[in-house]
Design a protein around this motif. Sequence first.
Motif, PDB file in Angstrom:
ATOM      1  N   HIS A 236       0.832  -1.201   0.000  1.00 48.91           N
ATOM      2  CA  HIS A 236       0.000   0.000   0.000  1.00 48.91           C
ATOM      3  C   HIS A 236       0.867   1.251   0.000  1.00 48.91           C
ATOM      4  CE1 HIS A 236      -3.469   2.527   0.706  1.00 48.91           C
ATOM      5  NE2 HIS A 236      -2.922   3.025   1.803  1.00 48.91           N
ATOM      6  N   THR A 237       0.580   2.152  -0.917  1.00 49.10           N
ATOM      7  CA  THR A 237       1.259   3.452  -0.945  1.00 49.10           C
ATOM      8  C   THR A 237       0.645   4.340   0.123  1.00 49.10           C
ATOM      9  OG1 THR A 237       1.722   3.282  -3.310  1.00 49.10           O
ATOM     10  CG2 THR A 237       1.758   5.482  -2.348  1.00 49.10           C
ATOM     11  N   MET A 238       1.491   4.949   0.961  1.00 49.96           N
ATOM     12  CA  MET A 238       0.974   5.765   2.053  1.00 49.96           C
ATOM     13  C   MET A 238       1.951   6.879   2.392  1.00 49.96           C
ATOM     14  SD  MET A 238       1.574   2.981   5.147  1.00 49.96           S
ATOM     15  CE  MET A 238       0.873   4.032   6.411  1.00 49.96           C
ATOM     16  N   THR A 239       1.448   7.849   3.137  1.00 48.82           N
ATOM     17  CA  THR A 239       2.267   8.968   3.605  1.00 48.82           C
ATOM     18  C   THR A 239       2.341   8.911   5.118  1.00 48.82           C
ATOM     19  OG1 THR A 239       1.599  10.339   1.722  1.00 48.82           O
ATOM     20  CG2 THR A 239       2.521  11.467   3.638  1.00 48.82           C
ATOM     21  N   LEU A 240       3.550   8.814   5.637  1.00 50.53           N
ATOM     22  CA  LEU A 240       3.746   8.718   7.084  1.00 50.53           C
ATOM     23  C   LEU A 240       4.021  10.090   7.677  1.00 50.53           C
ATOM     24  CD1 LEU A 240       6.048   5.569   7.295  1.00 50.53           C
ATOM     25  CD2 LEU A 240       3.707   5.739   8.130  1.00 50.53           C
ATOM     26  N   PRO A 241       3.361  10.443   8.789  1.00 48.57           N
ATOM     27  CA  PRO A 241       3.675  11.694   9.473  1.00 48.57           C
ATOM     28  C   PRO A 241       4.867  11.494  10.406  1.00 48.57           C
ATOM     29  CG  PRO A 241       1.803  10.647  10.530  1.00 48.57           C
ATOM     30  CD  PRO A 241       2.225   9.743   9.397  1.00 48.57           C
ATOM     31  N   ILE A 242       5.879  12.343  10.281  1.00 50.88           N
ATOM     32  CA  ILE A 242       7.121  12.195  11.038  1.00 50.88           C
ATOM     33  C   ILE A 242       7.344  13.426  11.905  1.00 50.88           C
ATOM     34  CG2 ILE A 242       9.605  11.736  10.890  1.00 50.88           C
ATOM     35  CD1 ILE A 242       8.050   9.539   9.562  1.00 50.88           C
ATOM     36  N   CYS A 243       7.737  13.213  13.159  1.00 54.70           N
ATOM     37  CA  CYS A 243       8.092  14.329  14.048  1.00 54.70           C
ATOM     38  C   CYS A 243       9.413  14.925  13.588  1.00 54.70           C
ATOM     39  CB  CYS A 243       8.203  13.839  15.496  1.00 54.70           C
ATOM     40  SG  CYS A 243       8.856  15.074  16.648  1.00 54.70           S
ATOM     41  N   SER A 244       9.419  16.215  13.252  1.00 53.64           N
ATOM     42  CA  SER A 244      10.636  16.856  12.737  1.00 53.64           C
ATOM     43  C   SER A 244      11.721  16.954  13.799  1.00 53.64           C
ATOM     44  CB  SER A 244      10.305  18.261  12.203  1.00 53.64           C
ATOM     45  OG  SER A 244       9.819  19.098  13.244  1.00 53.64           O
ATOM     46  N   ARG A 245      11.345  16.871  15.074  1.00 53.63           N
ATOM     47  CA  ARG A 245      12.329  16.980  16.156  1.00 53.63           C
ATOM     48  C   ARG A 245      12.996  15.645  16.474  1.00 53.63           C
ATOM     49  NH1 ARG A 245      10.799  21.235  20.510  1.00 53.63           N
ATOM     50  NH2 ARG A 245       9.519  22.725  19.386  1.00 53.63           N
TER      51      ARG A 245
END
Length: 458
Positions: A236-245
């Motif tokens: 599955h193609t997906m977009t993961l949210p990542i903490c920039s810190r």
Amino acid sequence: MSRKGEEIYHQLRRLGASLDWSRACFTMDPGFSRAVTEAFVTLCDSDLIYRSENLVNWSCALQSAISDIEVETKDVSGPTMMSVPGYENKVEFGNMFTFAYTVEGCDSEVPVSTTRPETMLGDVAVAVHPDDPRYQAFHGQWCRHPFTNRLIPIITDTIVDMELGTGAVKVTPAHDFIDFHLSQRHSLLRPSVIRGDGTMEPLCGQWLEGVKRFDARQLVVNALAEKKLFRGKKNHTMTLPICSRSGDIIEPLLKKQWFVRCDTMALKAIQAVEDGQLEIIPSHYTKTWANWLSSISDWCISRQLWWGHQIPAYQVELPSSTTKEEELWVWGKSEKEARQRAAVKYGLNPDDISLRQDPDVLDTWFSSALFPFTMLGWPEKSSDFLRFYPNSVLETGSDLIFFWVARMVMLGSELTGQLPFRQVLFHSLVRDKYGRKMSKSLGNVIDPLDVIHGVSLK
């Protein structure tokens, strides 16, 4: 001033910056702290800051909320192994899992697809599109949760994408922003199943309690397979949210936090550019400015960190109160003022009231947004403030258009009645050979002193 701050000053001096060093200030200086408190209290009194239980972007590594614009994204096109803080082994992402909910009172089932099976212990409904012919016979019926034995309704909503997965989705309001909105529209419960440290809640049962969220994923899949409810997984193609810190995978969590209402202030900031009161250079950033501000959400300013300005709000405990303590809050420029406000608000003797200051701190961008006027002595009408405010030009990196510039414009206009500057000049960014911004977390920062004096390849 911190050691890091002194290092930056030294770099600026060596670069030949011609600055008035007598005016150097730091956002944690006592005078600045008083101004931050003044701003918070003023905005609370104007109902522009409020406390609410809402879904926030949560970093389990930091155990803190972060704002929307501190969330970066990573696209994965299929199974991808990624390092996640707190896990010895890499975690696989890029899969869609399908399992079945049995429909109560008949032999039918509704298959649901999800990228996050570990959250299914918090499912409170199954949602389908009202026009989807596959599920029209099940509208208004109920499913039996395989682990909690709860009955959960099958609801209809046009937000459901009939083309994605099976066309039926699990609804987990405490761990998904779309599901949270669904819960508001359909009056659904919002049980949390993941704790702030990223482990599973006791609500999940002894077999999952305390297990790390991504370790729980496979346990849930295995348990569904044992119950003959697992229907497989696919790429599955997906977009993961990542903490920039921290580099952590963001976990949406339901938390009581402080928020800034941004809609009205954002419209004024858009209007200021359209009317020519504020000029943005290069001009192509005006479209970016308008697009972002026109769809802005309220700004979560609570942080569960040990550094920063402690929030000047106090939880009130009343004698013989039957009201839940967490529902009673006051704010003030000091504890004494907060106590007086509480006494007036609840009609009591100040000495009969117990206060506990919120242990959370304010987002550092909150104090940074006040910088153009607090550095000049605001809220006092100092000679510096009267002479130099508003500023003429702000020159900064284009990456700070939302983090800093928009917030300076919104809060400056609200608290002083004037725009903090008349022009904003965005400069380009020096990037590494991969096109990435320089950042401490990536380790690709170049010390300007090394450019001046030279440095070994080691």
